[in-house]
Structure formats: C-alpha cells, structure tokens
Design a protein around this motif. Structure first.
Motif, PDB file in Angstrom:
ATOM      1  N   GLY A 161       3.384 -11.773  32.279  1.00 32.18           N
ATOM      2  CA  GLY A 161       3.242 -10.955  33.488  1.00 32.18           C
ATOM      3  C   GLY A 161       2.204 -11.563  34.401  1.00 32.18           C
ATOM      4  N   ASP A 210       7.092  -3.679  34.162  1.00 28.34           N
ATOM      5  CA  ASP A 210       6.835  -4.622  33.072  1.00 28.34           C
ATOM      6  C   ASP A 210       5.331  -4.928  32.924  1.00 28.34           C
ATOM      7  N   ASN A 212       3.675  -7.009  34.981  1.00 27.07           N
ATOM      8  CA  ASN A 212       3.188  -7.564  36.241  1.00 27.07           C
ATOM      9  C   ASN A 212       2.108  -6.674  36.862  1.00 27.07           C
ATOM     10  N   LYS A 259      -2.198  -2.794  31.253  1.00 31.44           N
ATOM     11  CA  LYS A 259      -1.219  -3.876  31.058  1.00 31.44           C
ATOM     12  C   LYS A 259      -1.472  -4.627  29.747  1.00 31.44           C
ATOM     13  N   SER A 263       1.069  -5.038  26.657  1.00 30.67           N
ATOM     14  CA  SER A 263       1.457  -6.364  26.136  1.00 30.67           C
ATOM     15  C   SER A 263       1.225  -6.459  24.620  1.00 30.67           C
TER      16      SER A 263
END
Length: 340
Positions: A161, A210, A212, A259, A263
């Motif tokens: 990302g 996602d 990003n 994020k 992940s």
C-alpha cells in the motif's frame, strides 16, 4: 568475499542533504552530513539551489568521511551512490561524482534505491540493536513517500500500500506552514505536540481502500479549520498551538497505525520496521512501542541518525550488493522516480 574486509564509500544526494559515509562491511566508520540552511527562507526545498549546494559540499564531505574513518581512498572496495528517487538536479551531482571517482580509482560502482536504503538501514551493525528477521513489514514514511511493504529478503520487497496523493511528511510540513511555523515544520509540530492534548480538536480520518493512504483531504480540512477558527478569534493559533499540533499528530499517527494493523491482519506478519524521516517522530515511535506491548508485535525503530537522509544507509545496501557483485555500468543515469 564473505570473510574479507571491504570498505564501501557511500554517497547520498537525493534532496537537500549532502552525505558521505565509510562502511567496513556492515559497520559504520563515518557518516558525514552537510545540511542546507538556504531553503528555510523559502519555506521548502528549491531544487536549483539544492543542486548548487551539493556541488559545493560533495568534495569536502567525502574528504571528511575518509578522514574520520581513517581510510585512504586506495583502500576502498567500491563506491555506492543514490540513483533515486529524489530531485533530479541533486541526484545528478551525486551520480556524476560517484561515477567519476569509481572510474578514476578503477572501482566497482553500485547504484542504490534511496527508499530501499531506509529499510535496509536496520541491518547496519549496532551493538544495541538486532536487525529484523525476514519476512517483515516495512513502513517507509518521509517527505516524499508513504508505503507499506512486505520484505522477504534484502532485495525482495513488495509494495502492499502507498499514498495515493501526498506523503505523510508533506502533511506534517504543510500543516506547520498553515500554523505559521518555519520550514521544516514537521519536527516543530512534533515538539509542540508533546505538550498538548491530542484529543483537543478532531480531524477526519480519510476512508481509503485497502492498505493505501491519502493525506490531501486531511491537509485541506486542517487549513479550513484554522481559517475558520482564526476568523472567530485572531489569536486562536497562538492560544492553542500545542493542542492543535497534538491533535494533528494524533490524527496522522492514527491513520498510519490503522493501516499497519490491517496489514498485520492480512499478512499474518507482526514484525514491523520503520524508516524515513518521519520515523523520527515521537508520536509514531510511541504508538509502535505500545503496539509491541499490547499487540505482541516485534518492532524495529532506527536510530535518529539513520532516519533522515544519510549515506550510512546507502553504504549498507552498497555492501549487501557488493557481496552479490550487483554492480552498475558506467552509463548508469540518475532516476528521479526510481521504484522498487
């Protein structure tokens, strides 16, 4: 080559710091950085001025690196340099110098990706720190980049990302500019944030798919918030500076951590390494230390000297490539958008 003593001269000139380092295998013998103060009056890096300053600084910086390491240039095994990404004019100075010196000394030339170097800086030998074990997740956060990568080997990295617009470092610096703080403002936001209330003001967390990132909307919301509040009270910034900075930093750190958690969940990898200028930020460091304690992550945070642009990180990549004989040709050119 494995047990030999190799000396790598590394050169970094991707933005506004001219740096040279000498590594003996994975050990840093010297790491000299010449910063450029001229950009402060312009509120940002001026590419033309940066490249001129590199031309003035590069010879003295390399000379100093050799002297500090107590190494003669005849003892060098190879010359590593930043090929990109970065400012084209700045990169050209370092690339041209490295090529000329390598040609003159008859040494192998090694090109290095600047962002890869931020990640592999964790493999510089240090008695107090151990390198991350493969595979691990890397968060590269700087003025020009925000990326999460899966790192399976020294040279096997996959971007999971990245920012779709502005980088996290730019979000910090532009927010600082809105608050009237001098350039570079990111470290000042961090400094003031440590004295403020992170929940004083609420800023929106962008909804991005996602793994990003997006920081342009956050920057705009901070600008409109400050404009609105100063219209109501002209002294709003001075009266609330530490709380505004703390709230901005809290929001940015929250975005990064959300994020990262996602992940970890997706990959099942809970070893995290950070790199890049923004990894010096106290908020992200504290959040990662807490995650290590609360979530069972294994976290690797670089020394402050290896966070900002420096040649030691270029040198460690240079050494790892030297061992594999991954050499560049003399016709190699600088690349402003050099990717993994």
């Amino acid at each position: 080559m494995e047990n030999e003593t190799n000396y790598i001269l590394a050169i970094e000139s991707s933005c506004d710091d001219t740096s040279a380092a000498i590594l003996r295998n994975t050990t840093v013998l010297s790491n000299v950085v010449a910063s450029q103060k001229i950009h402060e009056q312009y509120g940002g890096v001026v590419p033309e001025l940066a490249s001129r300053a590199h031309q003035q600084n590069i010879v003295p910086v390399v000379d100093q690196a050799l002297a500090k390491a107590n190494i003669d240039k005849k003892q060098l095994s190879a010359i590593a340099f930043t090929r990109g990404p970065g400012l084209m004019g700045s990169l050209l100075v370092g690339t041209s110098f490295a090529k000329s010196l390598a040609l003159g000394l008859g040494l192998p030339l090694i090109e290095v990706n600047h962002m890869q170097a931020h990640i592999l800086a964790h493999f510089i030998q240090d008695t107090n720190m151990s390198p991350p074990k493969f595979p691990f997740l890397a968060l590269t956060i700087s003025g020009g980049h925000t990326q999460i990568l899966k790192v399976s080997d020294y040279f096997k990295m996959e971007v999971l990302g990245q920012s779709l617009d502005d980088a996290v470092g730019e979000a910090f610096d532009k927010s600082a500019k809105v608050l009237g703080l001098p350039y570079p403002g990111g470290p000042l936001v961090d400094q003031y944030a440590q004295k403020g209330n992170p929940r004083a003001f609420e800023f929106p967390i962008p909804k991005v798919k996602d793994l990003n990132f997006s920081f342009s909307g956050l920057k705009t919301s901070i600008l409109y918030f400050v404009q609105r509040k100063t219209k109501e009270n002209p002294d709003f910034i001075s009266e609330n500076l530490v709380d505004i900075c703390a709230s901005i930093q809290y929001t940015i750190v929250t975005i990064l951590m959300q994020k990262l958690k996602k992940s970890v969940k997706q990959t099942g990898i809970n070893t995290i390494a950070i790199g890049g200028g923004v990894s010096a930020n106290s908020g992200i460091r504290k959040a990662l230390v807490n995650a290590e304690k609360d979530l069972g992550w294994t976290v690797h945070i670089p020394k402050f000297e290896y966070c900002t642009d420096n040649a030691a990180m270029i040198g460690i990549v240079g050494y790892l490539k030297f061992k594999k004989e991954l050499f560049a040709e003399q016709n190699v050119t600088a690349s402003a958008r050099y990717s993994f």
